[in-house]
Design an enzyme around this catalytic site. Structure first.
Site, PDB file in Angstrom:
ATOM      1  NE  ARG A 266      -4.096  -1.954   1.854  1.00 34.43           N
ATOM      2  CZ  ARG A 266      -4.036  -3.037   2.622  1.00 34.43           C
ATOM      3  NH1 ARG A 266      -3.120  -3.122   3.565  1.00 34.43           N
ATOM      4  NH2 ARG A 266      -4.880  -4.017   2.446  1.00 34.43           N
TER       5      ARG A 266
ATOM      6  CE  LYS B 141      -2.498  12.701 -15.319  1.00 29.80           C
ATOM      7  NZ  LYS B 141      -2.857  13.107 -16.676  1.00 29.80           N
TER       8      LYS B 141
ATOM      9  CD  GLU C 233       4.921  16.053 -23.914  1.00 27.24           C
ATOM     10  OE1 GLU C 233       4.223  16.958 -23.408  1.00 27.24           O
ATOM     11  OE2 GLU C 233       4.422  14.998 -24.377  1.00 27.24           O
TER      12      GLU C 233
ATOM     13  CE  LYS D 150       2.966  16.777 -15.022  1.00 26.26           C
ATOM     14  NZ  LYS D 150       3.073  15.555 -15.770  1.00 26.26           N
TER      15      LYS D 150
ATOM     16  CD  GLU E 280      -5.900  15.046 -16.653  1.00 27.23           C
ATOM     17  OE1 GLU E 280      -4.803  14.593 -16.341  1.00 27.23           O
ATOM     18  OE2 GLU E 280      -6.421  14.903 -17.754  1.00 27.23           O
TER      19      GLU E 280
ATOM     20  NE  ARG F 131      -1.717  16.101 -13.894  1.00 26.40           N
ATOM     21  CZ  ARG F 131      -1.022  15.377 -13.044  1.00 26.40           C
ATOM     22  NH1 ARG F 131      -1.342  15.381 -11.765  1.00 26.40           N
ATOM     23  NH2 ARG F 131       0.004  14.634 -13.448  1.00 26.40           N
TER      24      ARG F 131
ATOM     25  CG  ASN G 189      -3.949  15.924 -21.272  1.00 22.64           C
ATOM     26  OD1 ASN G 189      -2.889  15.387 -20.972  1.00 22.64           O
ATOM     27  ND2 ASN G 189      -5.038  15.828 -20.528  1.00 22.64           N
TER      28      ASN G 189
ATOM     29  CG  HIS H 226      -0.708  15.073 -25.097  1.00 25.30           C
ATOM     30  ND1 HIS H 226      -0.085  16.298 -25.191  1.00 25.30           N
ATOM     31  CD2 HIS H 226       0.200  14.252 -24.509  1.00 25.30           C
ATOM     32  CE1 HIS H 226       1.146  16.207 -24.675  1.00 25.30           C
ATOM     33  NE2 HIS H 226       1.336  14.969 -24.256  1.00 25.30           N
TER      34      HIS H 226
ATOM     35  CG  HIS I  21      -2.940  10.197 -26.522  1.00 24.29           C
ATOM     36  ND1 HIS I  21      -3.451  10.734 -25.369  1.00 24.29           N
ATOM     37  CD2 HIS I  21      -1.645   9.916 -26.256  1.00 24.29           C
ATOM     38  CE1 HIS I  21      -2.501  10.781 -24.440  1.00 24.29           C
ATOM     39  NE2 HIS I  21      -1.395  10.289 -24.959  1.00 24.29           N
TER      40      HIS I  21
ATOM     41  CG  HIS J 242       4.252  10.907 -26.522  1.00 20.96           C
ATOM     42  ND1 HIS J 242       2.892  10.654 -26.490  1.00 20.96           N
ATOM     43  CD2 HIS J 242       4.468  11.938 -25.665  1.00 20.96           C
ATOM     44  CE1 HIS J 242       2.324  11.510 -25.647  1.00 20.96           C
ATOM     45  NE2 HIS J 242       3.258  12.282 -25.129  1.00 20.96           N
TER      46      HIS J 242
HETATM   47  P1  NAD Z   1      11.100   5.808 -22.599  1.00 17.61           P
HETATM   48  O1  NAD Z   1      11.004   5.675 -21.140  1.00 17.61           O
HETATM   49  O2  NAD Z   1      10.425   4.788 -23.451  1.00 17.61           O
HETATM   50  O3  NAD Z   1      12.633   5.880 -23.010  1.00 17.61           O
HETATM   51  C1  NAD Z   1      12.976   6.006 -24.360  1.00 17.61           C
HETATM   52  C2  NAD Z   1      14.243   5.256 -24.683  1.00 17.61           C
HETATM   53  O4  NAD Z   1      15.358   5.997 -24.210  1.00 17.61           O
HETATM   54  C3  NAD Z   1      14.370   3.881 -24.051  1.00 17.61           C
HETATM   55  O5  NAD Z   1      14.865   2.999 -25.010  1.00 17.61           O
HETATM   56  C4  NAD Z   1      15.385   4.092 -22.926  1.00 17.61           C
HETATM   57  O6  NAD Z   1      16.151   2.928 -22.668  1.00 17.61           O
HETATM   58  C5  NAD Z   1      16.243   5.169 -23.489  1.00 17.61           C
HETATM   59  N1  NAD Z   1      16.894   6.034 -22.511  1.00 17.61           N
HETATM   60  C6  NAD Z   1      16.360   6.569 -21.394  1.00 17.61           C
HETATM   61  N2  NAD Z   1      17.232   7.425 -20.848  1.00 17.61           N
HETATM   62  C7  NAD Z   1      18.336   7.422 -21.624  1.00 17.61           C
HETATM   63  C8  NAD Z   1      19.554   8.142 -21.603  1.00 17.61           C
HETATM   64  N3  NAD Z   1      19.798   9.060 -20.675  1.00 17.61           N
HETATM   65  N4  NAD Z   1      20.472   7.900 -22.571  1.00 17.61           N
HETATM   66  C9  NAD Z   1      20.202   6.995 -23.557  1.00 17.61           C
HETATM   67  N5  NAD Z   1      19.055   6.313 -23.653  1.00 17.61           N
HETATM   68  C10 NAD Z   1      18.127   6.539 -22.689  1.00 17.61           C
HETATM   69  O7  NAD Z   1      10.558   7.194 -23.165  1.00 17.61           O
HETATM   70  P2  NAD Z   1      10.029   8.523 -22.515  1.00 17.61           P
HETATM   71  O8  NAD Z   1       9.738   9.383 -23.670  1.00 17.61           O
HETATM   72  O9  NAD Z   1      10.899   9.011 -21.425  1.00 17.61           O
HETATM   73  O10 NAD Z   1       8.662   8.084 -21.803  1.00 17.61           O
HETATM   74  C11 NAD Z   1       7.528   7.683 -22.511  1.00 17.61           C
HETATM   75  C12 NAD Z   1       6.528   7.121 -21.520  1.00 17.61           C
HETATM   76  O11 NAD Z   1       6.206   8.129 -20.572  1.00 17.61           O
HETATM   77  C13 NAD Z   1       5.222   6.677 -22.152  1.00 17.61           C
HETATM   78  O12 NAD Z   1       4.896   5.407 -21.687  1.00 17.61           O
HETATM   79  C14 NAD Z   1       4.212   7.699 -21.640  1.00 17.61           C
HETATM   80  O13 NAD Z   1       2.920   7.161 -21.473  1.00 17.61           O
HETATM   81  C15 NAD Z   1       4.807   8.083 -20.326  1.00 17.61           C
HETATM   82  N6  NAD Z   1       4.386   9.410 -19.848  1.00 17.61           N
HETATM   83  C16 NAD Z   1       3.933   9.520 -18.584  1.00 17.61           C
HETATM   84  C17 NAD Z   1       3.555  10.742 -18.081  1.00 17.61           C
HETATM   85  C18 NAD Z   1       3.123  10.874 -16.657  1.00 17.61           C
HETATM   86  O14 NAD Z   1       2.667  11.947 -16.272  1.00 17.61           O
HETATM   87  N7  NAD Z   1       3.288   9.844 -15.844  1.00 17.61           N
HETATM   88  C19 NAD Z   1       3.635  11.888 -18.889  1.00 17.61           C
HETATM   89  C20 NAD Z   1       4.114  11.757 -20.177  1.00 17.61           C
HETATM   90  C21 NAD Z   1       4.491  10.505 -20.654  1.00 17.61           C
HETATM   91  N1  GLY Z   2       1.289  14.443 -18.795  1.00 15.67           N
HETATM   92  C1  GLY Z   2       0.086  15.074 -18.380  1.00 15.67           C
HETATM   93  C2  GLY Z   2      -0.132  15.084 -16.909  1.00 15.67           C
HETATM   94  O1  GLY Z   2       0.710  14.703 -16.141  1.00 15.67           O
HETATM   95  O2  GLY Z   2      -1.192  15.457 -16.489  1.00 15.67           O
END
Ligand code: NAD
Ligand code: GLY
Length: 361
Positions: free
Chosen positions: A121, A143, A185, A227, A237, A241, A245, A248, A252, A265
């Site tokens: 938890r 998130k 972004e 943010k 949200e 918030r 998006n 997006h 999406h 993305h």
């Molecule tokens: P990712 O986590 O898929 O990483 C992209 C690639 O970069 C991977 O292959 C990773 O191994 C590599 N990598 C990471 N750091 C590195 C570095 N310093 N040097 C070399 N390679 C590196 O991509 P991302 O764009 O960071 O994240 C995408 C994800 O984030 C999606 O699943 C999306 O849904 C999520 N997301 C979440 C939120 C949230 O608020 N929680 C917001 C936006 C996106």
């Molecule tokens: N990436 C959008 C949010 O965190 O609300």
């Protein structure tokens, strides 16, 4: 180094943005009242680049460190990865006083964050984002979650970290396409909330990230701060918030319709921002000038602003109506008024959407 507070009562924390600060993490978190057992969750790739420096830093501050490596492609945002992390937590006898440190991009942050939110938890969570996208977006705001085979990010929890530790030196090893994805972004933040950031980007984006460390820290801190302010106002949200998006909505839909295989993305978001600004312009809410100013940054970042796949506008529209953010089939749009100001509406005529999407093909 910049420190950005996120004020959420007892869930408040700091985002720390600096250059070459990974080795200082152990000392910094030893002041946060964490238990001694910490598990680093990362991927093979990120671990091979930055694992040792983080591990050494924690060990020299007397933490008992274990490691769980999981995949970090989008398919790895699954129960399978979460279960693998749970297994490692049990093997290493972590308990409720322990913590998880997410070292990686958004995939690792989301999966490790969800494991932290749910194991016993709730364990403390430290976010150490290593992609530009994760530094300006996913590591902040709580998130966490995984995908369901039928929909992205469907299963999750709001779970705030104890600290976000953003070392800008890590983004220098990012593949170029990942860097550009993060830039979409960054541009988004300028359009939704920060005309000054727009000016900074207009004069520096072409050399990003080969700018002075101070300039990169300034850009990432501005985005993080926007943010943080939005999340403080609307953590779960319920309203404002949603401005995060921007771009997006169509983004999406494009990612889904192309099976996450064609557009990154950020590329999809860039096209989505163009669509939103064009809709706003058609409806008279913004000017041609805003549209052009936005397009200039998108071009400079070598991001697309046209749909180069054979996708019918009507299919995009259907997909938009299925989005989890659509309410009762009504699409919620974030539209720009001017650089630095957007608004929310679900009153966009269908024929305007179809016309704009057709013009973007
Ligand atoms: P990712 O986590 O898929 O990483 C992209 C690639 O970069 C991977 O292959 C990773 O191994 C590599 N990598 C990471 N750091 C590195 C570095 N310093 N040097 C070399 N390679 C590196 O991509 P991302 O764009 O960071 O994240 C995408 C994800 O984030 C999606 O699943 C999306 O849904 C999520 N997301 C979440 C939120 C949230 O608020 N929680 C917001 C936006 C996106
Ligand atoms: N990436 C959008 C949010 O965190 O609300």
């Amino acid at each position: 180094m910049k420190r950005i507070p996120v004020s959420l009562g007892e869930r408040s924390y700091e985002i720390v943005v600096g250059n070459g600060i990974l080795s200082d993490l152990g000392k910094a978190i030893s002041k946060l009242g964490l238990g001694c057992k910490q598990m680093i969750v990362s991927s093979e790739r990120v671990w091979s680049l930055y694992g040792k420096v983080i591990q050494d830093s924690l060990v020299s501050s007397h933490f008992d460190v274990s490691v769980a490596l999981v995949d970090d492609d989008e398919e790895a945002k699954s129960l399978h990865s979460v279960t693998a992390i749970f297994d490692r937590l049990l093997e290493n006898e972590l308990d409720r006083s322990s913590g998880i440190l997410a070292l990686g991009g958004g995939v690792i942050g989301d999966v490790a964050g969800f494991a932290a939110a749910t194991f016993m938890r709730g364990l403390r969570l430290i976010q150490v984002p290593t992609t530009l996208l994760a530094q300006v977006d996913s590591s902040i705001g709580g998130k966490t979650g995984i995908n369901h085979p039928k929909a992205k990010n469907l299963i999750g929890a709001f779970y705030q970290p104890t600290i976000v530790w953003s070392d800008i030196s890590t983004i220098r090893t990012l593949p170029e396409r990942e860097l550009r994805s993060g830039l979409a972004e960054v541009i988004k933040y300028a359009i939704i909330a920060d005309p000054e950031l727009y000016q900074i980007l207009a004069s520096t984006l072409h050399t990003f990230p080969n700018l002075s460390s101070e300039s990169v820290i300034e850009i990432i801190s501005r985005c993080s701060s926007i943010k943080a302010r939005v999340v403080e106002e609307d953590e779960k949200e319920r309203g404002i918030r949603s401005i995060l998006n921007y771009g997006h909505t169509v983004g999406h839909a494009l990612e889904t319709l192309t099976g996450y295989a064609h557009y990154s993305h950020g590329e999809a978001v860039a096209i989505g921002m163009k669509a939103a600004a064009s809709i706003s312009c058609e409806l008279g809410f913004t000017s041609d000038e805003t549209l052009e100013l936005q397009e200039r940054l998108i071009d400079t970042a070598h991001l697309p602003s046209r749909i180069d796949q054979p996708i019918k506008p009507t299919d995009i529209l259907q997909q938009l109506k299925k989005d989890k953010k659509a309410l009762g089939g009504r699409i919620r749009w974030v539209l720009p008024r001017t650089i630095g100001k957007v608004f929310l509406t679900d009153l966009v005529p269908t024929d305007t959407v179809l016309r704009v999407l057709k013009d973007m093909a």
